[in-house]
Motif scaffolding. Sequence first.
Motif, PDB file in Angstrom:
ATOM      1  N   GLU A  58     -14.364  58.537  49.826  1.00  0.00           N
ATOM      2  CA  GLU A  58     -12.958  58.431  50.223  1.00  0.00           C
ATOM      3  C   GLU A  58     -12.788  57.570  51.463  1.00  0.00           C
ATOM      4  O   GLU A  58     -11.851  56.758  51.540  1.00  0.00           O
ATOM      5  CB  GLU A  58     -12.401  59.832  50.485  1.00  0.00           C
ATOM      6  CG  GLU A  58     -10.940  59.861  50.928  1.00  0.00           C
ATOM      7  CD  GLU A  58      -9.995  59.340  49.861  1.00  0.00           C
ATOM      8  OE1 GLU A  58      -8.853  59.005  50.218  1.00  0.00           O
ATOM      9  OE2 GLU A  58     -10.400  59.263  48.683  1.00  0.00           O
ATOM     10  N   ARG A  59     -13.708  57.695  52.428  1.00  0.00           N
ATOM     11  CA  ARG A  59     -13.637  56.851  53.615  1.00  0.00           C
ATOM     12  C   ARG A  59     -13.803  55.379  53.257  1.00  0.00           C
ATOM     13  O   ARG A  59     -13.098  54.508  53.788  1.00  0.00           O
ATOM     14  CB  ARG A  59     -14.698  57.277  54.629  1.00  0.00           C
ATOM     15  CG  ARG A  59     -14.348  58.545  55.395  1.00  0.00           C
ATOM     16  CD  ARG A  59     -15.264  58.712  56.600  1.00  0.00           C
ATOM     17  NE  ARG A  59     -16.661  58.870  56.216  1.00  0.00           N
ATOM     18  CZ  ARG A  59     -17.250  60.038  56.007  1.00  0.00           C
ATOM     19  NH1 ARG A  59     -16.551  61.165  56.124  1.00  0.00           N
ATOM     20  NH2 ARG A  59     -18.528  60.098  55.677  1.00  0.00           N
ATOM     21  N   GLN A  60     -14.743  55.079  52.378  1.00  0.00           N
ATOM     22  CA  GLN A  60     -14.943  53.702  51.957  1.00  0.00           C
ATOM     23  C   GLN A  60     -13.716  53.156  51.228  1.00  0.00           C
ATOM     24  O   GLN A  60     -13.315  52.004  51.426  1.00  0.00           O
ATOM     25  CB  GLN A  60     -16.183  53.598  51.042  1.00  0.00           C
ATOM     26  CG  GLN A  60     -17.495  53.818  51.753  1.00  0.00           C
ATOM     27  CD  GLN A  60     -17.776  52.738  52.788  1.00  0.00           C
ATOM     28  OE1 GLN A  60     -17.422  51.573  52.602  1.00  0.00           O
ATOM     29  NE2 GLN A  60     -18.408  53.127  53.885  1.00  0.00           N
ATOM     30  N   ARG A  61     -13.100  54.024  50.398  1.00  0.00           N
ATOM     31  CA  ARG A  61     -11.903  53.592  49.674  1.00  0.00           C
ATOM     32  C   ARG A  61     -10.767  53.285  50.642  1.00  0.00           C
ATOM     33  O   ARG A  61     -10.088  52.248  50.529  1.00  0.00           O
ATOM     34  CB  ARG A  61     -11.464  54.676  48.689  1.00  0.00           C
ATOM     35  CG  ARG A  61     -10.287  54.267  47.812  1.00  0.00           C
ATOM     36  CD  ARG A  61      -9.803  55.446  46.979  1.00  0.00           C
ATOM     37  NE  ARG A  61      -9.258  56.481  47.841  1.00  0.00           N
ATOM     38  CZ  ARG A  61      -8.012  56.440  48.359  1.00  0.00           C
ATOM     39  NH1 ARG A  61      -7.228  55.413  48.108  1.00  0.00           N
ATOM     40  NH2 ARG A  61      -7.572  57.427  49.113  1.00  0.00           N
ATOM     41  N   GLN A  62     -10.563  54.175  51.627  1.00  0.00           N
ATOM     42  CA  GLN A  62      -9.501  53.944  52.610  1.00  0.00           C
ATOM     43  C   GLN A  62      -9.765  52.702  53.444  1.00  0.00           C
ATOM     44  O   GLN A  62      -8.847  51.949  53.762  1.00  0.00           O
ATOM     45  CB  GLN A  62      -9.367  55.182  53.513  1.00  0.00           C
ATOM     46  CG  GLN A  62      -8.843  56.411  52.793  1.00  0.00           C
ATOM     47  CD  GLN A  62      -8.799  57.626  53.703  1.00  0.00           C
ATOM     48  OE1 GLN A  62      -9.248  57.585  54.849  1.00  0.00           O
ATOM     49  NE2 GLN A  62      -8.255  58.722  53.185  1.00  0.00           N
ATOM     50  N   LYS A  63     -11.038  52.478  53.789  1.00  0.00           N
ATOM     51  CA  LYS A  63     -11.392  51.296  54.566  1.00  0.00           C
ATOM     52  C   LYS A  63     -11.096  50.022  53.786  1.00  0.00           C
ATOM     53  O   LYS A  63     -10.560  49.047  54.336  1.00  0.00           O
ATOM     54  CB  LYS A  63     -12.874  51.365  54.944  1.00  0.00           C
ATOM     55  CG  LYS A  63     -13.330  50.255  55.880  1.00  0.00           C
ATOM     56  CD  LYS A  63     -14.784  50.453  56.272  1.00  0.00           C
ATOM     57  CE  LYS A  63     -15.256  49.342  57.218  1.00  0.00           C
ATOM     58  NZ  LYS A  63     -16.668  49.533  57.606  1.00  0.00           N
ATOM     59  N   LYS A  64     -11.442  50.032  52.493  1.00  0.00           N
ATOM     60  CA  LYS A  64     -11.176  48.859  51.666  1.00  0.00           C
ATOM     61  C   LYS A  64      -9.678  48.624  51.516  1.00  0.00           C
ATOM     62  O   LYS A  64      -9.205  47.481  51.585  1.00  0.00           O
ATOM     63  CB  LYS A  64     -11.820  49.024  50.289  1.00  0.00           C
ATOM     64  CG  LYS A  64     -13.343  48.928  50.300  1.00  0.00           C
ATOM     65  CD  LYS A  64     -13.911  49.076  48.899  1.00  0.00           C
ATOM     66  CE  LYS A  64     -15.436  48.976  48.910  1.00  0.00           C
ATOM     67  NZ  LYS A  64     -16.002  49.137  47.547  1.00  0.00           N
ATOM     68  N   GLU A  65      -8.922  49.699  51.321  1.00  0.00           N
ATOM     69  CA  GLU A  65      -7.473  49.558  51.194  1.00  0.00           C
ATOM     70  C   GLU A  65      -6.866  49.014  52.485  1.00  0.00           C
ATOM     71  O   GLU A  65      -5.978  48.163  52.449  1.00  0.00           O
ATOM     72  CB  GLU A  65      -6.840  50.904  50.832  1.00  0.00           C
ATOM     73  CG  GLU A  65      -7.136  51.343  49.412  1.00  0.00           C
ATOM     74  CD  GLU A  65      -6.446  52.660  49.085  1.00  0.00           C
ATOM     75  OE1 GLU A  65      -5.848  53.257  50.007  1.00  0.00           O
ATOM     76  OE2 GLU A  65      -6.490  53.077  47.912  1.00  0.00           O
ATOM     77  N   GLN A  72      -8.336  47.151  54.695  1.00  0.00           N
ATOM     78  CA  GLN A  72      -8.716  45.748  54.821  1.00  0.00           C
ATOM     79  C   GLN A  72      -7.839  44.868  53.945  1.00  0.00           C
ATOM     80  O   GLN A  72      -7.411  43.778  54.350  1.00  0.00           O
ATOM     81  CB  GLN A  72     -10.190  45.564  54.452  1.00  0.00           C
ATOM     82  CG  GLN A  72     -10.703  44.148  54.596  1.00  0.00           C
ATOM     83  CD  GLN A  72     -10.671  43.664  56.037  1.00  0.00           C
ATOM     84  OE1 GLN A  72     -10.756  44.456  56.962  1.00  0.00           O
ATOM     85  NE2 GLN A  72     -10.536  42.366  56.218  1.00  0.00           N
ATOM     86  N   VAL A  73      -7.547  45.351  52.725  1.00  0.00           N
ATOM     87  CA  VAL A  73      -6.685  44.594  51.820  1.00  0.00           C
ATOM     88  C   VAL A  73      -5.297  44.451  52.401  1.00  0.00           C
ATOM     89  O   VAL A  73      -4.693  43.370  52.387  1.00  0.00           O
ATOM     90  CB  VAL A  73      -6.637  45.275  50.439  1.00  0.00           C
ATOM     91  CG1 VAL A  73      -5.551  44.644  49.573  1.00  0.00           C
ATOM     92  CG2 VAL A  73      -7.988  45.167  49.738  1.00  0.00           C
ATOM     93  N   LYS A  88      -4.448  44.596  55.567  1.00  0.00           N
ATOM     94  CA  LYS A  88      -4.531  43.710  56.725  1.00  0.00           C
ATOM     95  C   LYS A  88      -4.563  42.252  56.295  1.00  0.00           C
ATOM     96  O   LYS A  88      -3.893  41.391  56.888  1.00  0.00           O
ATOM     97  CB  LYS A  88      -5.776  44.052  57.543  1.00  0.00           C
ATOM     98  CG  LYS A  88      -5.887  43.324  58.867  1.00  0.00           C
ATOM     99  CD  LYS A  88      -7.072  43.830  59.661  1.00  0.00           C
ATOM    100  CE  LYS A  88      -7.179  43.112  61.002  1.00  0.00           C
ATOM    101  NZ  LYS A  88      -8.339  43.604  61.796  1.00  0.00           N
ATOM    102  N   GLU A  89      -5.348  41.964  55.259  1.00  0.00           N
ATOM    103  CA  GLU A  89      -5.426  40.588  54.772  1.00  0.00           C
ATOM    104  C   GLU A  89      -4.089  40.137  54.207  1.00  0.00           C
ATOM    105  O   GLU A  89      -3.661  38.994  54.420  1.00  0.00           O
ATOM    106  CB  GLU A  89      -6.519  40.477  53.716  1.00  0.00           C
ATOM    107  CG  GLU A  89      -7.931  40.625  54.287  1.00  0.00           C
ATOM    108  CD  GLU A  89      -8.992  40.669  53.203  1.00  0.00           C
ATOM    109  OE1 GLU A  89      -8.608  40.676  52.007  1.00  0.00           O
ATOM    110  OE2 GLU A  89     -10.191  40.712  53.552  1.00  0.00           O
TER     111      GLU A  89
END
Length: 343
Positions: free
Chosen positions: A46-53, A55-56, A58-59
């Motif tokens: 879940e942490r990795q998923r939130q981090k990826k979201e 980042q998306v 932010k981009e």
Amino acid sequence: APGEAAAAAAVRASSQPEVAAGSAVSAVVLPERLQRREAERQQGVERQRQKKEAQVVKEEQSEFFLAAFAREREAVEALLAAGTLEEAATRLQALQKLLTGSVRFLAPYEVRQGQEAVARLQGDLAARRQQLQPKKKFAFRALKKEAAPGSAPRPTEPAPPAPTARGPGLAEGESGGPPLCGFSGAQDEELELGPAELLQRDVLLSELRGCRVRLCGNPNTLRVRDCRGCTVLCGPVSTSVFVDGCSDCLLALACQQLRTHRTRDCRVYVQVTSRAVIEGCTEVSFAPYSWSYPGIEGDFESSGLDRGSNNWNLVDDFDWLATDKPSPNWSLIPEQERISCWD
């Protein structure tokens, strides 16, 4: 033999409950461990998923900003080329607000590029104003000539004065650019300019030593360059202030944008609507702007600065990119050490 067999059977029977109990305990402990591991694994996923979201997002925000900034910059450039300066100034102020509101998700180099673009447009706007209002240049040159001891003013003379006629201590315009007002090369002097001299002018203070400068009015831009041991007190600046190569100075500044380069051992009392920027600086400290003089409220109104917006304690150090530790190059002046009386 029959007795021994019976005794062994009795021992086995008595030990069976203990074995069964141990097996039951192991059966309980093992699922609990597995459950904990599974919960930890799911939390990591879940942490990795939130981090990826994040980042998306932010981009996407960065891409939206860059597109919007480019459109607004081109619009300002077109207005400047057409000579529609008031509309250009309004759009330029909106461009500055767009940049200020986006710094939280932009990369440092994107912030820097945006600030440089805004500063360039501000300089272009000031130059166009000078080009379209030549009479003000001539009046200002007459005022500079009055400041020269032993020289007679010629306010009606349209031609630029010769370099030798320039008043001592007054700043010249840089080559190729509009004339600047201000002071240069003075030492241990009290220097002052008032509202009439400063109104929407570009001001340059350069190579001053041990001087106290009071700028009571509303300049368009201010540059403080290569000054040592000086006090500079300035009213609200409509656009940007640039401090470069200074040391052991006390500065009171109000502006949209503050950029400080190659500067050390300086105290800055500032009101700034964007985030201040330092680069190549050491031992620079900040406090909120507190200088005042009669008429300052009117100067704030004419400058367009919002007195309720002050990011005096938000500083971007382009030499310190670490996010987990504060920059060692700047600090906040403790409240008990701040100046409250400037006279």
